[in-house]
Design an enzyme around this catalytic site. Structure first.
Site, short mmCIF file in Angstrom:
data_model
loop_
_atom_site.label_atom_id
_atom_site.label_comp_id
_atom_site.label_asym_id
_atom_site.label_seq_id
_atom_site.Cartn_x
_atom_site.Cartn_y
_atom_site.Cartn_z
N ARG A 165 0.46 -10.99 -3.26
CA ARG A 165 0.88 -9.59 -3.42
C ARG A 165 0.37 -8.69 -2.31
O ARG A 165 0.85 -7.57 -2.16
CB ARG A 165 0.40 -9.05 -4.77
N ASN B 243 2.03 -6.99 -11.57
CA ASN B 243 1.76 -7.25 -10.15
C ASN B 243 1.27 -8.67 -9.96
O ASN B 243 1.79 -9.43 -9.13
CB ASN B 243 0.71 -6.26 -9.62
N ASP B 244 0.23 -9.05 -10.70
CA ASP B 244 -0.30 -10.41 -10.55
C ASP B 244 0.62 -11.45 -11.18
O ASP B 244 0.74 -12.56 -10.66
CB ASP B 244 -1.70 -10.50 -11.17
N HIS C 286 0.83 -1.20 0.00
CA HIS C 286 0.00 0.00 0.00
C HIS C 286 0.87 1.26 0.00
O HIS C 286 0.61 2.21 -0.74
CB HIS C 286 -0.90 0.02 1.24
N ARG D 285 -9.96 -2.19 -19.25
CA ARG D 285 -10.07 -3.55 -18.72
C ARG D 285 -11.49 -3.77 -18.24
O ARG D 285 -12.01 -2.99 -17.44
CB ARG D 285 -9.10 -3.74 -17.55
N GLU E 269 -1.46 -12.22 -16.92
CA GLU E 269 -1.18 -12.12 -15.49
C GLU E 269 -0.88 -13.48 -14.88
O GLU E 269 -0.54 -13.57 -13.70
CB GLU E 269 -2.38 -11.51 -14.76
N ARG F 39 -9.22 1.05 -15.21
CA ARG F 39 -9.88 0.09 -14.32
C ARG F 39 -11.35 0.49 -14.17
O ARG F 39 -11.64 1.60 -13.76
CB ARG F 39 -9.20 0.07 -12.96
#
Length: 564
Positions: A444, A433-434, A183, A321, A410, A285
């Protein structure tokens, strides 16, 4: 003294240390001197006040912090926790002790579940601290306000702390915990704050220490000497000059284009992304339309938001996405099953196939918005793992009027069969990230394995290279839309592995653009080979940094010889 961690972006700052205050101590376990009704009223008042404060912080922060802070507000207002508090108060506990025990019990239960829920357990500690601080009538532990600019040093920062940092005062962040996708790192990148996270010796720094926080080299220099200070000031000035330089399209030094695109969570950030030099959108997103609802938004409701986004980028590429539900974004109207490991369950395209009507409405709304605007709309599906899933999504998108349909890579499976996936899909976009999470088997969102959640690992880079090679052979674009693209050094490697565009937080674009302009295609291919030859993430990062420095030195020497 030089301390090492993981830098966020490529910034550098000089300042004096101010340490984050320690958490509140555990309240004493002693009988209350008040009636249960009085203690219960105190507890209810503080729970409600904390929930309202967190919700307000979320509204003020916006962006990536908003969802996190609203989730914390819901924790404070959770009816089951309130019931636990009431039970303990009626058994004779003080409000402080009842809140502490109720939150600890709930935290331990979540921690035992593992995965995403275990990570949320740590968030409960922050909420508990805030409720107990309100009960005690003291300031909640959090970011200090010394009245002058400072470098904030902490064990870690809660989302509530990071979201409300005073950017006029906080020059840099240094944390002992956290990784590149924590975060703290994500929000620091979004707010363009210089940060180095995961610095094991960070807590050895004391208030008033002078430090150089160098995210570009993953270091914190304590008590720098005059030469180190001068070099830091030179780099700060050079970075400021780059930020003010005329905006040009992203490219390598030999003119090879590398479009630099923005990651956006809503249309609200479009104007700022354009101001910062985004050449389009590489990841939009759409979850913000769904997460606060008890039903899926209608086609018309979605269309109006998509029109607002696309209208901000006439003639430019905008990659949307479709809904990525599941895992850390559960939605009852998509999948209300309780899964022991939701990151490996019905998420992304899997969840959308279960609720196909939701996907059909979203694709219909996107096609309608595309017809009304002049942007170059491209739509992609999250969490593709098979050729069959690729065919399903691309076929449905085209049936409903979407002209360009691609996939997010991913999962390792999608990377390994990228040649077959790209025989069907129009493009691929790699979510680093994934992809890192699934390659390294490291959640993650789980702090205990944050050190493994590093896209520099050669195993991750090799998979990215597989997709890049497949894209080149098929003549398909391969973008990067994970946090890795915002790292100016790693961006060179990604382009060397075959990435044809990079998408990132808009605040990172200037640094990445400047980094690309220093090297040509042969250089970045060489840097990619250097990274792949390393044994681990840290070794890859260090080897590429050394190789990049050597290439720069060679270029400077060549320029001097040419001038003579």
């Amino acid at each position: 003294m030089q301390l090492r961690g993981t830098g966020v972006g490529g910034g550098i700052a000089v300042g004096t240390v101010v340490r984050m205050s320690d958490p509140l101590p555990e309240p004493p376990d002693r009988p209350s001197g008040l009636t249960p009704e009085a203690e219960l009223e105190r507890a209810r008042t503080s729970l409600a006040a904390t929930a309202a404060d967190l919700a307000e912080r979320g509204r003020e922060a916006g962006g990536a912090a908003k969802d996190v802070l609203e989730a914390h507000a819901l924790m404070a207002a959770d009816p089951s926790l309130a019931t636990e508090v009431e039970t303990r108060v009626r058994s004779g506990s003080t409000a402080e002790r009842a809140v502490f025990d109720a939150f600890v019990g709930y935290r331990d239960m979540l921690a035992g579940m593992g995965g995403y829920l275990a990570e949320r357990a740590a968030d409960l500690d922050d909420v508990s601290q805030r409720v107990r601080a309100h009960l005690a009538g003291v300031q909640a532990p959090g970011v200090p306000a010394p009245g002058h600019p400072f470098v904030l040093v902490a064990r870690d920062l809660s989302p509530a702390d990071t979201a409300t940092l005073d950017l006029e005062q906080v020059q840099a962040l240094v944390t002992a915990e956290g990784g590149p996708t924590s975060h703290t790192a994500i929000l620091a990148r979004e707010k363009s704050i210089v940060a180095v996270v995961g610095v094991a010796q960070a807590l050895s720094l004391s208030d008033g220490d002078l430090v150089v926080v160098d995210a570009g080299s993953d270091t914190v220099i304590a008590s720098p000497d005059p030469e180190e200070l001068a070099e830091a000031e030179r780099r700060i000035g050079a970075r400021a000059a780059r930020a003010e330089a005329p905006i040009e399209p992203g490219r390598l030094s030999d003119g090879t284009p590398v479009p630099l695109l923005a990651n956006l969570g809503s249309a609200d950030g479009a104007a700022e992304a354009v101001r910062l030099g985004a050449e389009g959108v590489g990841l939009f997103r759409t979850e913000f339309l769904f997460l606060d609802a008890d039903r899926a938004p209608t086609v018309d409701e979605q269309r109006s938001e998509y029109v607002r986004l696309l209208s901000a980028f006439p003639g430019r590429k905008v990659v949307v996405r479709v809904l990525d539900a599941g895992a850390d974004k559960p939605l009852a109207f998509v999948n209300d099953d309780v899964e022991p490991n939701p990151a490996l369950g019905l998420r992304g395209i899997r969840a959308l196939r279960v609720a196909e009507a939701v996907l059909r409405d979203q694709l219909t709304a996107l096609a309608q918005a595309d017809a009304e605007t002049e942007a170059e709309l491209q739509v992609m599906a999250p969490m593709i793992a098979t050729v069959e899933e690729t065919g399903f999504f691309v076929g449905l998108a085209r049936e409903l009027g979407v002209g360009v349909a691609g996939v997010m890579v991913e999962t390792p499976s999608a990377a390994l069969i990228a040649d077959r996936v790209l025989a069907i899909a129009d493009f691929a976009s790699i979510g680093t990230n994934d992809l890192t999470q699934y390659t390294m088997a490291a959640d993650r969102l789980l702090g205990s394995v944050a050190s493994l959640q590093d896209p520099w690992h050669p195993a991750v880079l090799r998979l990215i290279g597989e997709v890049g090679d497949a894209g080149a052979k098929a003549g398909r674009p391969v973008g990067i839309c994970g946090e890795a693209a915002a790292d100016p050094l790693l961006a060179l490697v990604l382009v060397g592995l075959g990435a044809t565009s990079l998408s990132m937080s808009p605040s990172a674009i200037a640094d990445v653009r400047a980094s690309l302009l220093e090297f040509d295609r042969a250089d970045v291919a060489s840097l990619a080979r250097t990274a792949l030859a390393a044994d681990g993430a840290a070794e890859a990062r260090a080897a590429v940094r050394a190789a990049a420095d050597a290439l720069r030195a060679g270029a400077e020497l060549g320029s001097l010889n040419h001038a003579e």
